[in-house]
Design a protein around this motif. Sequence first.
Motif, PDB file in Angstrom:
ATOM      1  N   SER A   1       2.502   5.286  -7.891  1.00 21.13           N
ATOM      2  CA  SER A   1       1.379   5.428  -8.811  1.00 21.13           C
ATOM      3  C   SER A   1       0.456   6.549  -8.349  1.00 21.13           C
ATOM      4  N   ASP A   2      -0.525   6.840  -9.188  1.00 20.48           N
ATOM      5  CA  ASP A   2      -1.530   7.843  -8.851  1.00 20.48           C
ATOM      6  C   ASP A   2      -2.773   7.214  -8.237  1.00 20.48           C
TER       7      ASP A   2
ATOM      8  N   GLN B   1     -10.967  -1.349  -0.467  1.00 19.32           N
ATOM      9  CA  GLN B   1     -10.100  -1.621  -1.607  1.00 19.32           C
ATOM     10  C   GLN B   1     -10.855  -2.387  -2.685  1.00 19.32           C
TER      11      GLN B   1
ATOM     12  N   GLN C   1       0.830  -1.197   0.000  1.00 19.39           N
ATOM     13  CA  GLN C   1       0.000   0.000   0.000  1.00 19.39           C
ATOM     14  C   GLN C   1       0.867   1.251   0.000  1.00 19.39           C
ATOM     15  N   VAL C   2       1.984   1.213   0.727  1.00 23.29           N
ATOM     16  CA  VAL C   2       2.917   2.343   0.746  1.00 23.29           C
ATOM     17  C   VAL C   2       3.557   2.517  -0.629  1.00 23.29           C
TER      18      VAL C   2
ATOM     19  N   GLY D   1      -7.514   2.022   2.795  1.00 20.88           N
ATOM     20  CA  GLY D   1      -6.757   1.156   3.684  1.00 20.88           C
ATOM     21  C   GLY D   1      -7.399  -0.172   4.015  1.00 20.88           C
TER      22      GLY D   1
ATOM     23  N   ILE E   1       2.405   1.493  -3.568  1.00 21.67           N
ATOM     24  CA  ILE E   1       1.393   1.945  -4.530  1.00 21.67           C
ATOM     25  C   ILE E   1       1.203   3.454  -4.432  1.00 21.67           C
ATOM     26  N   ALA E   2       1.147   3.976  -3.211  1.00 22.10           N
ATOM     27  CA  ALA E   2       0.983   5.414  -3.017  1.00 22.10           C
ATOM     28  C   ALA E   2       2.191   6.185  -3.528  1.00 22.10           C
ATOM     29  N   THR E   3       3.383   5.557  -3.444  1.00 21.76           N
ATOM     30  CA  THR E   3       4.616   6.221  -3.853  1.00 21.76           C
ATOM     31  C   THR E   3       4.827   6.172  -5.363  1.00 21.76           C
TER      32      THR E   3
ATOM     33  N   ASP F   1      -5.055   6.127  -5.487  1.00 16.44           N
ATOM     34  CA  ASP F   1      -5.288   6.507  -4.089  1.00 16.44           C
ATOM     35  C   ASP F   1      -6.054   5.379  -3.407  1.00 16.44           C
ATOM     36  N   LEU F   2      -5.315   4.345  -3.007  1.00 18.57           N
ATOM     37  CA  LEU F   2      -5.927   3.121  -2.510  1.00 18.57           C
ATOM     38  C   LEU F   2      -6.383   3.281  -1.061  1.00 18.57           C
TER      39      LEU F   2
END
Length: 210
Positions: free
Chosen positions: A51-52, A62, A44-45, A57, A47-49, A54-55
């Motif tokens: 990609s765009d 999800q 999850q960290v 939690g 993906i946030a770093t 906004d998943l």
Amino acid sequence: MSDSRQRVTLAITGASGAQYGLRLLQCLLAADVQVMLMISKAAQVVIATESDVDLPGRPAEQEAFLGQLYSAAPDQLRVFGREQWMAPVASGSGAPATMVVCPCSTGCLSAIATGASNNLIERAADVALKERRRLILVPREAPYSEIHLEHMLKLTRMGAVVIPASPGFYHRPQSVEDMVDFIVARILNQIGIEQTLLSRWGDALLGEAP
């Protein structure tokens, strides 16, 4: 979930290369495959770093978010939490015939190789190995240490397929997306799902007039 569709377990872990896992998920859903998805906290960290996307939690959030993002049919996508031990993937009687870990962190690689089963991702991979089902691991690391290589060799001898996230260039990629699709296409080929992301080697030559 309906039994009419092919089913695949997909785990996205915390190695760099979140786009590989997200693109694979998109392609599986587009191919009408039922996906049982697990996303680690580290993933999850990442993906946030990277990609765009906004998943959210929580697994239920999800599931709703990714289902809408990739136009999944009702009940086509299920997302499970790390300790959801009653999930189908936790047992040989309910798990799909194929599991993919993409990307696969070296920590997850180690846990699978040693049978740790400390969370649902590791347990699902352990089930795939013990039931002699298809397990595909997509590590993304550089360089590989002797420990990493030993784990890959051990898992290969157990029957797993290791596909390092190392894109080729013979198809002359024009974008990062093309390089991502190269690896995703190789995974889909292993699963046995038709794909148009990458031409098979020799197809152009076979299409030429004699």
